[in-house]
Design a protein around this motif. Structure first.
Motif, PDB file in Angstrom:
ATOM      1  N   GLN A 122      -9.989   7.247  27.426  1.00  0.00           N
ATOM      2  CA  GLN A 122     -11.098   7.418  28.167  1.00  0.00           C
ATOM      3  C   GLN A 122     -12.274   7.343  27.609  1.00  0.00           C
ATOM      4  O   GLN A 122     -13.056   6.674  28.615  1.00  0.00           O
ATOM      5  N   ASP A 123     -12.577   7.418  26.477  1.00  0.00           N
ATOM      6  CA  ASP A 123     -14.019   6.857  26.065  1.00  0.00           C
ATOM      7  C   ASP A 123     -14.264   5.488  26.211  1.00  0.00           C
ATOM      8  O   ASP A 123     -15.155   5.084  26.684  1.00  0.00           O
ATOM      9  N   LYS A 124     -13.070   4.629  25.875  1.00  0.00           N
ATOM     10  CA  LYS A 124     -13.160   3.018  26.273  1.00  0.00           C
ATOM     11  C   LYS A 124     -13.336   2.833  27.693  1.00  0.00           C
ATOM     12  O   LYS A 124     -14.007   1.910  27.924  1.00  0.00           O
ATOM     13  N   LEU A 125     -12.662   3.448  28.522  1.00  0.00           N
ATOM     14  CA  LEU A 125     -12.828   3.494  29.956  1.00  0.00           C
ATOM     15  C   LEU A 125     -14.179   3.764  30.375  1.00  0.00           C
ATOM     16  O   LEU A 125     -14.668   3.033  31.336  1.00  0.00           O
ATOM     17  N   ALA A 126     -14.447   5.058  30.133  1.00  0.00           N
ATOM     18  CA  ALA A 126     -15.853   5.237  30.276  1.00  0.00           C
ATOM     19  C   ALA A 126     -16.785   4.255  29.972  1.00  0.00           C
ATOM     20  O   ALA A 126     -17.868   3.679  30.722  1.00  0.00           O
ATOM     21  N   ALA A 127     -16.867   3.978  28.619  1.00  0.00           N
ATOM     22  CA  ALA A 127     -17.993   2.957  28.114  1.00  0.00           C
ATOM     23  C   ALA A 127     -17.817   1.726  29.001  1.00  0.00           C
ATOM     24  O   ALA A 127     -18.665   0.812  29.193  1.00  0.00           O
ATOM     25  N   GLY A 128     -16.523   1.238  29.291  1.00  0.00           N
ATOM     26  CA  GLY A 128     -16.390  -0.150  29.888  1.00  0.00           C
ATOM     27  C   GLY A 128     -16.842   0.106  31.355  1.00  0.00           C
ATOM     28  O   GLY A 128     -17.621  -0.890  32.008  1.00  0.00           O
ATOM     29  N   GLY A 129     -16.627   1.195  31.958  1.00  0.00           N
ATOM     30  CA  GLY A 129     -17.070   1.336  33.463  1.00  0.00           C
ATOM     31  C   GLY A 129     -18.548   1.336  33.364  1.00  0.00           C
ATOM     32  O   GLY A 129     -19.209   0.595  33.999  1.00  0.00           O
ATOM     33  N   SER A 156       2.551  15.005  16.796  1.00  0.00           N
ATOM     34  CA  SER A 156       2.644  13.824  17.998  1.00  0.00           C
ATOM     35  C   SER A 156       1.781  14.472  19.333  1.00  0.00           C
ATOM     36  O   SER A 156       1.241  13.728  19.840  1.00  0.00           O
ATOM     37  N   ALA A 157       1.567  15.796  19.320  1.00  0.00           N
ATOM     38  CA  ALA A 157       0.690  16.159  20.324  1.00  0.00           C
ATOM     39  C   ALA A 157      -0.696  15.930  20.041  1.00  0.00           C
ATOM     40  O   ALA A 157      -1.573  15.573  21.112  1.00  0.00           O
ATOM     41  N   SER A 158      -0.994  16.159  18.954  1.00  0.00           N
ATOM     42  CA  SER A 158      -2.660  15.752  18.295  1.00  0.00           C
ATOM     43  C   SER A 158      -2.763  14.346  18.564  1.00  0.00           C
ATOM     44  O   SER A 158      -3.770  14.011  19.120  1.00  0.00           O
ATOM     45  N   ARG A 159      -1.885  13.700  18.196  1.00  0.00           N
ATOM     46  CA  ARG A 159      -1.903  12.128  18.251  1.00  0.00           C
ATOM     47  C   ARG A 159      -2.128  11.606  19.576  1.00  0.00           C
ATOM     48  O   ARG A 159      -2.913  10.764  19.969  1.00  0.00           O
ATOM     49  N   ARG A 160      -1.198  12.127  20.542  1.00  0.00           N
ATOM     50  CA  ARG A 160      -1.446  11.723  21.815  1.00  0.00           C
ATOM     51  C   ARG A 160      -2.822  12.263  22.539  1.00  0.00           C
ATOM     52  O   ARG A 160      -3.526  11.312  23.449  1.00  0.00           O
ATOM     53  N   LEU A 161      -3.327  13.384  22.142  1.00  0.00           N
ATOM     54  CA  LEU A 161      -4.510  13.978  22.584  1.00  0.00           C
ATOM     55  C   LEU A 161      -5.720  12.894  22.069  1.00  0.00           C
ATOM     56  O   LEU A 161      -6.644  12.584  23.017  1.00  0.00           O
ATOM     57  N   ARG A 162      -5.523  12.583  20.866  1.00  0.00           N
ATOM     58  CA  ARG A 162      -6.777  11.558  20.134  1.00  0.00           C
ATOM     59  C   ARG A 162      -6.482  10.302  21.059  1.00  0.00           C
ATOM     60  O   ARG A 162      -7.608   9.600  21.246  1.00  0.00           O
ATOM     61  N   GLN A 163      -5.358   9.690  21.333  1.00  0.00           N
ATOM     62  CA  GLN A 163      -5.370   8.477  21.874  1.00  0.00           C
ATOM     63  C   GLN A 163      -5.793   8.726  23.424  1.00  0.00           C
ATOM     64  O   GLN A 163      -6.582   7.743  23.692  1.00  0.00           O
ATOM     65  N   ARG A 164      -5.460   9.742  23.907  1.00  0.00           N
ATOM     66  CA  ARG A 164      -6.054   9.864  25.352  1.00  0.00           C
ATOM     67  C   ARG A 164      -7.368   9.914  25.304  1.00  0.00           C
ATOM     68  O   ARG A 164      -8.190   9.359  26.401  1.00  0.00           O
ATOM     69  N   ARG A 165      -8.074  10.624  24.490  1.00  0.00           N
ATOM     70  CA  ARG A 165      -9.508  10.495  24.282  1.00  0.00           C
ATOM     71  C   ARG A 165     -10.176   9.332  24.177  1.00  0.00           C
ATOM     72  O   ARG A 165     -11.288   8.853  24.662  1.00  0.00           O
TER      73      ARG A 165
END
Length: 757
Positions: free
Chosen positions: A29-36, A17-26
């Motif tokens: 973040q990637d989508k937010l950065a790309a959108g920004g 679950s920790a790995s999945r949360r980390l991937r989801q968070r990344r």
């Protein structure tokens, strides 16, 4: 422990679950950065496009054609109405400032004020004439002055002015028209018989009257003098009889300076009489192949407008000939349908004119711009009289005993392609020229809106700035990125980049108040330094290279470049020290005087050399920083490979490193040039702001950006001047866009060419 156990890969679980949360968070973040980044990029593009369209929105009205349509009352077009007052022939029509009241003078001496939109009578007055005396001639001083004169059969003249007083009872504006008598109500004797033709002019308290009577023209000067104690006004007069003109005058005109009289004849001839000193005829020539039908002075009385029955409409003014004498010269003609000009009037606040031809076509022109703003048939046949309102927004036309009232929309007739980008022959100039002079103290001024001096000044300032900054910045970046040791580079690069943070207003202040006077006082030393410093640097480098190793090794490896700082300082001090002997030896003791007297080169304290040094200082950090990064970013394996194959450092630099970094270097140059072109404060404070076209490095200039900064706060919102300043900004925008687009295409070409290294 077995070998398999010791070398087995660690057991990693990527499904926790920790790995999945980390991937989801990344991923978030990637989508937010790309959108920004996407939103920021699109916002920049939208902002640039909005700036483009806003500038275009402000500029577009300059080129909007004029419109003339019937005056509307309560939403309906106003129908023609019968002329108010006497039904005798009309001598003169006028409209007051607010375009509410019309004024008409009839041939029997009746002067009528009426509502322009409808013709309702407001007031009337008849000229008080002695028994048996009739009106024999009539003249208008100018449309703007509202002064007119009657010539009488007894040789007298009566001078009047129609005026309008505004009052505000109960908060409502009320205009009250009345007549004034500038020279008194009594007649002034200017001839011994009936006045057949009359001309009148005024220059302050001085008046001039030319009266044709019995074949002779008598010129009378009148000077008004007010008694300081009694307040009474006395009239001093002097008279001169003019020589025979050699033609039968059809109309007379006087210039306000009381210097010239011009007379036209029906057969196309014009006579010009110089009234200074003893009157003499200076010109008698055929100005038209047909009959002259319109003969009138333009606003300011510096230009003559001439229309004939051949449909030719032209502008004339005095130009000095080869002998230096003023000569009436045709400057330009206006496009016309070819039908006879029957009516002509001028605008009261611009260099505009209105004509109607024999077929009823009405045309609006601007003399300076040589622009036909409107030309359409509005009437059935010729008209009798036309009158333009002072604000040029209304037109009163008489035809066949009826008056029609028209609304005119012609906001910016002063602008044309020729005015902006070509040489124009302005009043008072001996030849066409590029001139920027947007304002003056009176309405007679002829605006000069040439953008060429401003565009030339912009490129001149940028050229000299880049001439100084480019070699210093690029050579400095090459040495810093390729040859300098890392420890010294970490100190030098931030120091140079810190220069970019210095406000340009400070640089402009120092350039204008310290550098310009210093260079003027030490001009020979400055040029000596340009020779001495390179020689000193090369000489020191050669000397240092040939010194014993025990001396050279006293400095850490790579830090020997720091020794150039005192070398440059000493070389500069030496150059300034030998300046005086050099001036004594080569330039008779003063380089500035020698330039002016011997070389014919003018010197202005705030000039392009000052701007080149000050603005070059501002541009150097930009070019240096980008160039240094581009060179330093070249992969090291390319230079190492080149050196391994036997190439020298210089060969590696010129054949491998610089070609690979060329896209970045080119981008640095384009960004630096954009900075130089758009710079405002330095050129504003260090150039003198003279809008001239001169490549002389010792002359100043005015740039587009500086001109906008200087004149925009003083311009009237919505005026022609205001919109032309926006046009200057639009030109700067387009120039930057074109240069950046071209630069990007070249950069991409360089990247493709050298990207395979």
């Amino acid at each position: 422990m077995s070998l398999d156990q010791t070398t087995a890969a660690p057991d990693l679980d990527f499904t926790t679950s920790a790995s999945r949360r980390l991937r989801q968070r990344r991923m978030l973040q990637d989508k937010l950065a790309a959108g920004g980044i996407a939103v920021g990029g699109v916002s920049v593009i939208i902002a640039v496009v909005m700036i483009f369209f806003y500038l275009l929105y402000e500029v577009a009205p300059l080129f909007k054609p004029a419109q003339v349509e019937p005056w509307h009352v309560k939403g309906a077009p106003l129908a023609p109405y019968t002329v108010p007052g006497s039904q005798s022939d009309t001598l003169y029509l006028a409209v007051e400032e607010q375009a509410e009241i019309g004024f008409r003078i009839s041939a029997d001496g009746e002067m009528v004020f009426f509502r322009a939109a409808g013709g309702e009578l407001i007031d009337s007055e008849r000229l008080d004439l002695p028994e048996g005396v009739e009106i024999s001639s009539f003249a208008v001083l100018s449309e703007a002055s509202r002064i007119f004169a009657f010539g009488l059969s007894n040789g007298e003249i009566r001078v009047l002015r129609h005026s309008y007083k505004a009052t505000y009872p109960d908060g409502q504006r009320v205009l009250t028209p009345h007549l004034e008598h500038p020279l008194g109500e009594a007649g002034i004797q200017v001839a011994n018989g009936p006045i057949e033709k009359l001309a009148i002019t005024n220059n302050g308290d001085r008046w001039g009257v030319a009266a044709l009577s019995d074949g002779q023209i008598n010129f009378t000067r009148l000077a008004l003098t007010e008694n300081l104690f009694t307040g009474e006004t006395s009239v001093d007069r002097s008279e001169k009889q003019l020589p025979s003109l050699g033609l039968k005058p059809r109309k007379l005109l006087l210039t306000p300076d009381l210097a010239w009289l011009m007379a036209s004849a029906a057969d196309g001839k014009i006579a010009v009489v110089n009234l200074r000193g003893e009157p003499e005829i200076t010109q008698l020539f055929d100005a038209s192949e047909g009959q002259i039908t319109s003969f009138q002075l333009l606003l300011g009385a510096n230009s003559l407008l001439l229309g004939d029955d051949k449909g030719k409409l032209s502008q004339w003014f005095f130009v000095r000939n080869d002998q230096g004498a003023p000569e009436l010269t045709q400057i330009r003609d206006f496009e016309h349908s070819g039908d006879a000009i029957v009516s002509l009037t001028t605008e009261q606040r611009r260099k505009g004119l209105v004509s109607v031809d024999n077929n009823g076509a009405l045309a609006l022109y601007n003399a300076t711009a040589r622009r036909t703003a409107f030309n359409e048939p509005l009437f059935d046949g010729p008209v009798g009289h036309i009158a333009m309102a002072p604000r040029s927004d209304a037109l009163l036309v008489e035809q066949n005993g009826k008056l029609s009232y028209w609304h005119v929309e012609n906001e910016h007739p002063e602008v044309s392609w020729s005015v902006l980008w070509e040489k124009v022959w302005y009043e008072g100039y001996d030849e066409p020229a590029f001139i920027w002079q947007s304002s003056a103290s009176n309405n007679d001024f002829e605006p000069k809106y040439s953008l060429m001096p401003l565009a030339f000044g912009t490129l001149k300032a940028a050229f000299y700035a880049m001439l100084l900054a480019t070699p210093l910045a690029i050579c400095g970046a090459i040495y810093t990125a390729y040859f300098m040791v890392p420890g010294m580079r970490r100190k030098v690069k931030p120091f140079i980049e810190l220069m970019e943070a210095l406000p340009t207003v400070i640089l402009g202040f120092l350039a204008g108040l310290w550098l310009a006077p210093f260079m003027e006082a030490n001009l020979a030393g400055i040029f000596a330094a340009l020779v001495v410093i390179p020689i000193a640097v090369v000489g020191f480098g050669f000397t240092w290279q040939n010194m014993p190793e025990r001396i050279r090794f006293l400095l850490p490896d790579g830090w020997d470049a720091a020794l150039l700082i005192p070398v440059v300082i000493l070389a500069t001090w030496f150059a300034l020290g030998i300046a005086v002997p050099l001036e004594q030896l080569l330039f008779n003791g003063d380089l500035r005087t020698w330039l002016s007297n011997e070389a014919g080169i003018s010197y202005d304290q705030r000039n392009a050399l000052v701007v080149g040094i000050a603005m070059g200082f501002a541009v150097i950090p930009t070019i240096f920083s980008i160039t240094e990064d581009a060179i330093f970013a070249v992969p090291k394996h390319l230079s190492y490979g080149s050196l391994a194959l036997g190439a020298t450092q210089w060969q590696t630099l010129t054949r491998v490193v610089l070609p690979t970094a060329s896209p970045g270097i080119f981008s640095a140059l384009m960004i630096g040039m954009g900075r130089a072109v758009g710079e405002t404060m330095i050129v504003l404070m260090a150039t003198g702001n003279t809008p001239i076209m001169d490549v002389n490095i010792f002359e100043g200039m005015r740039t587009l950006a500086a001109n906008i900064a200087v004149e925009m706060p003083e311009s009237e919102v919505g005026s022609t001047h205001f919109r032309i300043l926006f046009l200057a900004a639009f030109v700067l925008f387009l120039f930057t866009f074109v240069v950046n687009t071209l630069a990007e295409s070249i950069r991409q070409h360089l990247r493709k060419k050298y990207g395979s290294l």
